[in-house]
Structure formats: structure tokens, C-alpha cells
Design a protein around this motif. Structure first.
Motif, mmCIF file in Angstrom:
data_model
loop_
_atom_site.group_PDB
_atom_site.id
_atom_site.type_symbol
_atom_site.label_atom_id
_atom_site.label_comp_id
_atom_site.label_asym_id
_atom_site.label_seq_id
_atom_site.Cartn_x
_atom_site.Cartn_y
_atom_site.Cartn_z
ATOM 1 N N UNK A 110 0.784 -1.245 0.033
ATOM 2 C CA UNK A 110 0.041 -0.061 0.208
ATOM 3 C C UNK A 110 0.956 1.275 0.193
ATOM 4 N N UNK A 111 2.029 1.135 0.495
ATOM 5 C CA UNK A 111 3.036 2.374 0.692
ATOM 6 C C UNK A 111 3.398 2.568 -0.858
ATOM 7 N N UNK A 112 3.833 1.593 -1.466
ATOM 8 C CA UNK A 112 4.179 1.807 -2.832
ATOM 9 C C UNK A 112 2.917 2.182 -3.878
ATOM 10 N N UNK A 113 1.774 1.769 -3.336
ATOM 11 C CA UNK A 113 0.594 2.420 -4.084
ATOM 12 C C UNK A 113 0.545 3.724 -3.883
ATOM 13 N N UNK A 114 0.575 4.107 -2.759
ATOM 14 C CA UNK A 114 0.615 5.601 -2.343
ATOM 15 C C UNK A 114 1.930 6.464 -3.210
ATOM 16 N N UNK A 115 2.976 5.830 -3.237
ATOM 17 C CA UNK A 115 4.085 6.254 -3.877
ATOM 18 C C UNK A 115 3.611 6.526 -5.483
ATOM 19 N N UNK A 116 3.123 5.727 -6.070
ATOM 20 C CA UNK A 116 2.535 5.810 -7.685
ATOM 21 C C UNK A 116 1.559 6.859 -7.620
ATOM 22 N N UNK A 117 0.819 6.880 -6.837
ATOM 23 C CA UNK A 117 -0.554 8.086 -6.893
ATOM 24 C C UNK A 117 0.482 9.458 -6.812
ATOM 25 N N UNK A 118 1.277 9.518 -5.944
ATOM 26 C CA UNK A 118 1.989 11.043 -5.882
ATOM 27 C C UNK A 118 2.825 11.195 -7.005
ATOM 28 N N UNK A 119 3.740 10.043 -7.393
ATOM 29 C CA UNK A 119 4.445 10.003 -8.512
ATOM 30 C C UNK A 119 3.928 10.409 -9.751
ATOM 31 N N UNK A 120 2.713 9.865 -10.150
ATOM 32 C CA UNK A 120 1.862 10.155 -11.155
ATOM 33 C C UNK A 120 1.358 11.797 -11.193
ATOM 34 N N UNK A 121 0.877 12.022 -9.958
ATOM 35 C CA UNK A 121 0.262 13.454 -10.020
ATOM 36 C C UNK A 121 1.712 14.396 -10.107
ATOM 37 N N UNK A 122 2.693 14.354 -9.438
ATOM 38 C CA UNK A 122 3.786 15.308 -9.606
ATOM 39 C C UNK A 122 4.048 15.615 -10.950
ATOM 40 N N UNK A 123 4.054 14.645 -11.881
ATOM 41 C CA UNK A 123 4.259 14.469 -13.348
ATOM 42 C C UNK A 123 3.384 15.780 -13.833
ATOM 43 N N UNK A 124 2.319 16.134 -13.086
ATOM 44 C CA UNK A 124 1.436 17.224 -13.860
ATOM 45 C C UNK A 124 1.952 18.639 -13.387
ATOM 46 N N UNK A 125 2.974 18.642 -12.471
ATOM 47 C CA UNK A 125 3.400 19.880 -12.035
ATOM 48 C C UNK A 125 4.331 20.450 -12.855
ATOM 49 N N UNK A 126 4.910 21.475 -12.761
ATOM 50 C CA UNK A 126 6.023 22.116 -13.451
ATOM 51 C C UNK A 126 5.727 22.430 -14.837
ATOM 52 N N UNK A 127 6.322 21.728 -15.727
ATOM 53 C CA UNK A 127 6.277 21.816 -17.185
ATOM 54 C C UNK A 127 5.139 21.136 -17.736
ATOM 55 N N UNK A 128 4.303 20.292 -17.068
ATOM 56 C CA UNK A 128 3.169 19.482 -17.277
ATOM 57 C C UNK A 128 3.539 18.205 -17.542
ATOM 58 N N UNK A 129 2.588 17.269 -17.705
ATOM 59 C CA UNK A 129 2.726 15.858 -17.789
ATOM 60 C C UNK A 129 3.583 15.480 -18.767
ATOM 61 N N UNK A 130 3.134 16.086 -20.013
ATOM 62 C CA UNK A 130 3.934 15.488 -21.306
ATOM 63 C C UNK A 130 5.443 15.741 -21.257
ATOM 64 N N UNK A 131 5.621 16.962 -20.690
ATOM 65 C CA UNK A 131 6.916 17.252 -20.674
ATOM 66 C C UNK A 131 7.953 16.386 -19.904
#
Lengths: 549, 223
Positions: free
Chosen positions: B165-186
Motif C-alpha cells: 500500500x505504501x508503494x501504491x501511495x507512492x505511485x499516486x504521488x509520482x503520477x500526480x507530480x508529473x502534472x506539475x512544473x512543465x506539465x505531464x507530457x514534458x
């Protein structure tokens, strides 16, 4: 004897085929003796008009000199078993069960299934003269030998063999005069028909008692029994229940519940009726799944997965028997019979009988599961019971996760039966006795029947009786389904799985919301909420976190 | 400092990442099935898939560990306290103000301090825990020594569950953080193509030009 007939036919067909292929001629004589070196029809001593069963036995013993001694030492004859695991003395002559109760006082009805002749008094040991052994019940291959249901083991006889005579056989069929000479000349190794006429009809009818032993096993389809079906291994009882001097492997009182020996040494013939003695203790072969399944065998008996339901093949088993309602008569003072259960073959089964009370039946019944180390402990007739609780007529011993135990399937018979309300112990009852004025099946009077039963057993009786709720456990081990019809994982590995409540085993899939599961789920939920909140805040503040829009 | 397009993720690392991502997705899906959270696939196949995916990931991991240590990439994952507060402040506050992230990706330091600390925790604690507990779970019958082992197995199972479940939580945060900064695709693109725009010192630029020109995209002709 249809299965035997088929086997003879198949054997001769196969022989004929191979002969014609090998020698390309038709005149090849058939090998005499059908695998045996003796043709019993050629023995002069068997070519006589026998007047009784014991006469036949005497003839058998003239060659098979030790057979009587061997049989008389077996449980089939003694009806007594000293259980080394519990110290109890069990056996049909000792215990009270949840079906017809007790043998004592009900001879010669109950002793009609005895593997001997003339045991009509339970106070005595079985008849000790050597010709009191019944050879034919196990060895007859003529298909027309039978035991009379009230004859203390004797067959129905008459002037003209094959003609109807009064009475019933132990399978409940109308009796016929047995041709003893024909039987004597037909003898061979026991087939299902031999074992079945007693063991399939225990408790007073087809499959009443065991649940996994019924007339369906005479000629089962492969779905009912992969071992005994002609389309399967076509095995007979004694292929698993191996024999040594007329004593058989396998016991319902003391089972080999966790066989860790398996196949034994190469070529070793094991005296065990366990699955492992043929299939080894790592029976699944091939892939990753096989390894995982083999991992189960330390905790789970083979039978648990491979017999998903009992009473298969179209014959129902009695699941509930309430003696307390017995004795009800109709307005004319006549006994009543109600038939409110329809078996899958259309047969109507009785659900109330004045002589026996109320019943329930079940077909394709899901077993009851318990940890079991093979030892069964009885509530013996002299033991004190607690009438406010459900009394376990027998207990299956074993501890959760015990070294010697595995999870086994059982038929759990639910009963309501009589007890001595003054002394708080199980009651003996005198049910059968067409000519007595105390037998319940003749007089429908419990007080007389119990008093007579207690007296017959020599057991002190307070004079008061009542009825208690009982359970009785029957290990399920027959009617093994083909491998691809074994139970699916999810039958147990789910929240409402079959083994819920059984301690001592880690079973994934049964408690997704365990403490640690919940902790983890909360962590994931909080993370998700945090991320969503963060995202919403970013949207509101329109900050994308960076200068590039 | 000049911005150059540099191959930050070599082919092996990308392969490793996406294999791992796929296998973790499979492990999460089948693991949730086995523990009884959903019933979208049958139990037996879920167990098999879970086991196979775990064994495959174990092999990938052995290769990756070898690669990390032989190439020195393991240093990327060492945590540093320096800059952590600033990064934390950025994600908790600055990001909403439209501020620039306080941290610029560098060739030898691909992760910001928070990322590095997270990966350090994952790689040194959570992953070993899930591996050891998983392997113990799988090989129960080899070390089981009777009734007490059932309790041990229950402990092992709960540890495995919690780590998952800790890894599950990491995956959620990991994917979400891709949307910050220059954006998901970048954020995702470099892990696909391998190339990312990075600030290089003139010395680094010269080093790449001279020694590993294939890691440097040639400068586009001036517009």
C-alpha cells in the motif's frame, strides 16, 4: 452384477482383439480361469445343494483353512475397535449413533449386515464356530447372493432358487431365494456390489448414513467418482482399501488424515487407503500452479478440494433426523408416511415416518469443514452429556494448524434423539421387534422402547427420557471428482469462503479489510485526497508551477 | 550555462523504468485481487500472474542494481538535506503562486532533494521489505516449521500488505507530480525518448561534445 459382467465382456473382447491381431485366426481358445488359477465351479465340494450359508462356509474352509480365523479377527466380524488414539472401545457393538441408535436390543435386524451368520444376541461375542463366517457376502460373483434384512446375517432361502420369498434384503429389495451352489461356484475377489450392499445402505437406506457411499457408486459416471467410473480408473473398493489377512486399510474411527509417507519406497505396497499412498504427497505436477497447489497439502486434505460436494450422482443423503416427532398416528390410528423430498431421479423420499420421525435430505451437499488428525472420539453411552447443548455424538479430533492435522470435509448429520433425562446420558432404544410389546416400530411408545432398550443394554435407567439435539460427523473421502472439477480457489479464498471461521491458517482473499489492509487503504486514500486537494488548489490559484503556460 | 538537449535516460534506464512500471501495475492489480479487494479476475490466475510478475521484476531488479552500481548512477539516489526545505516550501506554497521550482534538473542530479529522499526511502526500505516479505510468503513451505510458522506467516503477510500500500501511495504521488512544473507530457517525454533540456556548464558541454557526442543533440541552426 452389471459391472462385473461388463468387465468380463471387456476382458474377452480385449483378448479376442489382441488374439486376432497377433495370430490372425479365430480358433484361439480363451484363456481359462479369467486370471485366476482356480475355477471354483470345478470343485466337487461346491457341487452340492447347500441348505444354508454356514454349509457353504464349511466347504470354503476345507481349502481356505485360515480364512475363518482371519475374518473373525477383523472389524467386519467383531464390530469392535480399540482406538489407540483415544483409548475408547468403539465399533457397531459399542456405540450409539445419530441414525437407528444402537444394535443391542435390535438384533437380528441390525446384525443382518454382520459378515457372519447368526449373531442374534449382542450380549454375546459373535458366533465363534468357524462356519459362522459369511464368505459369500464379500466373494459371491453370481450377483444373486443377498442377506435377509432381519436374518442376523443369513441369506433368504427357499425351495426354488430365484423365486420371491417373504421379507426384504438388506438393500431394501423384496427378497428372493438365493442359489447357494451358484454363489459358491462363482466366488472371486470382492467387487463394488459386494461391499456396496452393506456399506451403501447403512442407516436403513441408500446413502442414508455416509453421504459419499451410495448405490450411485455401482456404476458412477466420471463426474460422480473419477476412480470408480468405467470412464475413469474403473477401480473397486479394495483397490484403495488394501487388504492383509482379511483386514482392510481405512477406518472411520482412526483415519490416515495426514499421510506424509506418500508413495513409500519404490515397489513398496503400503497398507493405507490414503490418497497419498497412490498419488504421493506432492501430487500436482507441471507448472507454477502445481507448485502452489502442492503447497496446500500440509494444511488441506486432498478431499477438501477434490470432493466439492457429496451425495453426488443422483442419490440423496439424510442430513437431518428428528426422532422426537416419531409416533404420530393419523385419525384412524394408522402410521403416517410423508414424501416431500424429490430426488433428482424423480424418486420421492420420505420426510416423515411414524416409526422414525422427521427427515431432511440433501443432494450435492457442501461439506462441513474441520481440522482433523484422523482420530474420532465418541460420546459413549455411559458418558454424561449436557442436554442444554448440542451433543456431539462423535467429535473429530485435531487442532487448528496442528502438526498432525489437516482441514477435512465432513458430512455433519443433524439429529434429535432420545436421552436419559435423569442420568443425562444417551438412551438406548428398542426399535425393532415385530413381536414384542415394547419395540417402538411396533408400539410407537417411547417410554416402553427406551426402557426396553436400556434393559437390553444393561444400562441403568432413571425412568425419564427426553430429546437432545445432536451432531454426528462423517469424514468425506469418496466420490472424488475429476481434477478439472475440483473446487476453485475462490471457494475458500474469499470473504464468505467455505473455511471462514477456521483458525490456524493464513488465507489470502478472506479479509481484505484486516487491520493492516485498512491501514494501507487509509494511507492510499489520504495520498489520493492530498493529491486532489493540491491539484484543486493549483487550479484555483492558476499557478501551474512554472513560467511556461 | 547553456540549455542543451541531453540524453539523460539511456535506453537501459528507460527500459528498466517502463518494465518496472508495468510490472508494478500488474503486481498492484493482482495483489489487490489476491487480498480480496476486487474480483475482476479469478483468484488462481491472479496468484500466478502476481508470482510471475514478481519473479520477472526480481530479475529486472538484479540487472538494474548491477547497472546502478557499475555506472555510478546509484549516486543519483543519495538523499541530500540541502535544498529540501526550499523544495518542500515550493510544493506547499510557491507552486500556487506560480513560482519557478527552486531546483533545476542537472545531468548528474536528476532529482530534486524531495525526490531523492523519496527514492532513497523506497529503494532502501520499502522495496527490500516488500521483496523479503514477498519471497518469504512465496517460499513459506520451505521454512515453515509447524504451528508457530502460521503466526510468522501472518506477520510476513501483513508487512507485505502494508509495504504494497505504501508503494501504491507512492505511485499516486509520482503520477500526480508529473502534472506539475512543465506539465505531464514534458515530464513523461524524457523517459520515452531519453532526451531532456538540461543546463550545462561550458565545461560539461565541451566534455559531452568531445567524449559522448551521441548523448548531446546537435544545436539546431539559428532561427
Amino acid at each position: 452384477m452389471h459391472a462385473t459382467g461388463h468387465r468380463h465382456l471387456l476382458a474377452s473382447l480385449a483378448f479376442g482383439l489382441s488374439a486376432s491381431v497377433a495370430f490372425a485366426q479365430d480358433a484361439m481358445p480363451q484363456m481359462p480361469g479369467d486370471g485366476s488359477t482356480a475355477d471354483h465351479s470345478k470343485f466337487e465340494i461346491l457341487q452340492q445343494e447347500f441348505k444354508s450359508g454356514p454349509e457353504v462356509t464349511a466347504a470354503c474352509l476345507s481349502c481356505h483353512t485360515e480364512a475363518d480365523d482371519q475374518v473373525m479377527h477383523s472389524i467386519h466380524f467383531q464390530w469392535e475397535f480399540d482406538n489407540p488414539a483415544t483409548g475408547q472401545t468403539l465399533g457397531k457393538s459399542k456405540v450409539i449413533n445419530a441414525f437407528c441408535g444402537n444394535v443391542v436390543g435390535n438384533e437380528p435386524r441390525c446384525t443382518s449386515c454382520h459378515a457372519g451368520y447368526g449373531w442374534d444376541d449382542m450380549h454375546e461375542v459373535p458366533p465363534q464356530q468357524s462356519n459362522a463366517v459369511d464368505c459369500l457376502v464379500c466373494h459371491d460373483q453370481s450377483g444373486q447372493y443377498a442377506k435377509l434384512s432381519t436374518g442376523a446375517g443369513h441369506p433368504p432361502l427357499g425351495d426354488i432358487p430365484g423365486q420371491p420369498v417373504s421379507g426384504k434384503t438388506i438393500t431394501g429389495a423384496d427378497a428372493w431365494a438365493v442359489d447357494l451352489m451358484k454363489s459358491a461356484q462363482s466366488v472371486g475377489m470382492p467387487t463394488r456390489e459386494n461391499c456396496g450392499q452393506c456399506h451403501f445402505y447403512g442407516g436403513g437406506g441408500d446413502n442414508v448414513k455416509h453421504g459419499d457411499l451410495s448405490s450411485a457408486l455401482y456404476d458412477p459416471d466420471i463426474h460422480t467418482d473419477v476412480h470408480m467410473s468405467k470412464d475413469g480408473a474403473n477401480m473397486v473398493c479394495s483397490d484403495c482399501h488394501t487388504e492383509e489377512s482379511h483386514t482392510w486399510a481405512g477406518s472411520r474411527y482412526l483415519m490416515d488424515a495426514k499421510d506424509t509417507v506418500g508413495l513409500g519406497h519404490p515397489g513398496e505396497e503400503r497398507f493405507s487407503a490414503s490418497c497419498e499412498s497412490c498419488h504421493s504427497d506432492s501430487p500436482h505436477e507441471g507448472d507454477l500452479m502445481a507448485i502452489k497447489l502442492n503447497d496446500h497439502v500440509d494444511k488441506v486434505a486432498c478431499q477438501t478440494c477434490h470432493i466439492p460436494e457429496f451425495a453426488r450422482g443422483g442419490v440423496a443423503t439424510k442430513t437431518y433426523w428428528d426422532w422426537s416427532t416419531a409416533g404420530r398416528l393419523n385419525a384412524e390410528g394408522q402410521p403416517i408416511a410423508e414424501h416431500n423430498f424429490t430426488q433428482s431421479d424423480g424418486q420421492e423420499l420420505h420426510t416423515y415416518l411414524t416409526i422414525k420421525g422427521d427427515f431432511d435430505w440433501g443432494e450435492n451437499v457442501e461439506p462441513y469443514y474441520a481440522w482433523f488428525n484422523g482420530a474420532v472420539e465418541y460420546t459413549l453411552p455411559e458418558e454424561e452429556i449436557d442436554p442444554t447443548e448440542v451433543v456431539e455424538i462423535n467429535k473429530v479430533l485435531g487442532t487448528p494448524d496442528g502438526e498432525d492435522s489437516r482441514i477435512w470435509p465432513f458430512k455433519r448429520m443433524v439429529g434429535r434423539q432420545s436421552y436419559d433425562a435423569g442420568y443425562n446420558k444417551l438412551a438406548y432404544s428398542h426399535v425393532w421387534g415385530p413381536t414384542t410389546d415394547t419395540a417402538f416400530w411396533t408400539n410407537y411408545d417411547w417410554s416402553k422402547a427406551i426402557e426396553a432398550g436400556m434393559k437390553a443394554a444393561g444400562s441403568p435407567y432413571s425412568g425419564e427420557y427426553g430429546f437432545i439435539d445432536t451432531y454426528m460427523y462423517w469424514p468425506i473421502t469418496h466420490m472424488v471428482a475429476p481434477a478439472d472439477e475440483a473446487m476453485d480457489c475462490v471457494e475458500c479464498h474469499s470473504e464468505d469462503g467455505r473455511l471462514v471461521g477456521l483458525a490456524g491458517v493464513v488465507m489470502p482473499g478472506t479479509d481484505p479489510n484486516s487491520l493492516f489492509g485498512r491501514l494501507g487503504q487509509i494511507l492510499v486514500l489520504l495520498t489520493a485526497l492530498g493529491v486532489i486537494g493540491h491539484g484543486i488548489l493549483r487550479l484555483i490559484t492558476r499557478g501551474k508551477g512554472g513560467t511556461h503556460p | 550555462m547553456t540549455k542543451r538537449i541531453v540524453k539523460v535516460y539511456p535506453r537501459f534506464e528507460r527500459l528498466w523504468h517502463w518494465t518496472q512500471a508495468l510490472l508494478i501495475a500488474v503486481l498492484m492489480f493482482t495483489g489487490l485481487r489476491v487480498s480480496g479487494v476486487h474480483a475482476l479476475i479469478p483468484f488462481g490466475p491472479a496468484v500466478m500472474l502476481h508470482t510471475l510478475a514478481a519473479l520477472t521484476l526480481l530479475v529486472v531488479w538484479i540487472f538494474a542494481t548491477f547497472w546502478l552500481f557499475t555506472t555510478g548512477t546509484w549516486r543519483q539516489f543519495l538523499p541530500k538535506v540541502e535544498g529540501m526545505l526550499a523544495t518542500a516550501r515550493y510544493y506547499a506554497y510557491g507552486i500556487f503562486k506560480g513560482e519557478e521550482p527552486p531546483y533545476q534538473k542537472q545531468y548528474w542530479r536528476k532529482h530534486n532533494p524531495l525526490q531523492a529522499a523519496t527514492y532513497f526511502g523506497l529503494k532502501w526500505f520499502v522495496f527490500p521489505v516488500i521483496w523479503i516479505s514477498g519471497i518469504m510468503y512465496l517460499t513459506y513451505n520451505f521454512w515453515d516449521s509447524g504451528a508457530d510458522s502460521t503466526f510468522v506467516l501472518a506477520v510476513v503477510r501483513n508487512i507485505h500488505l502494508l509495504a504494497a500500500y505504501v508503494i501504491f501511495a507512492f505511485v499516486i504521488a509520482h503520477i500526480y507530480l508529473l502534472t506539475t512544473g512543465h506539465g505531464f507530457r514534458d515530464h513523461v517525454r524524457p523517459m520515452v525518448t531519453g532526451y531532456e533540456e538540461i543546463d550545462l556548464t561550458p565545461e560539461q558541454e565541451a566534455y559531452f561534445e568531445a567524449n559522448t557526442p551521441d548523448r548531446l543533440k546537435p544545436l539546431e541552426p539559428a532561427e
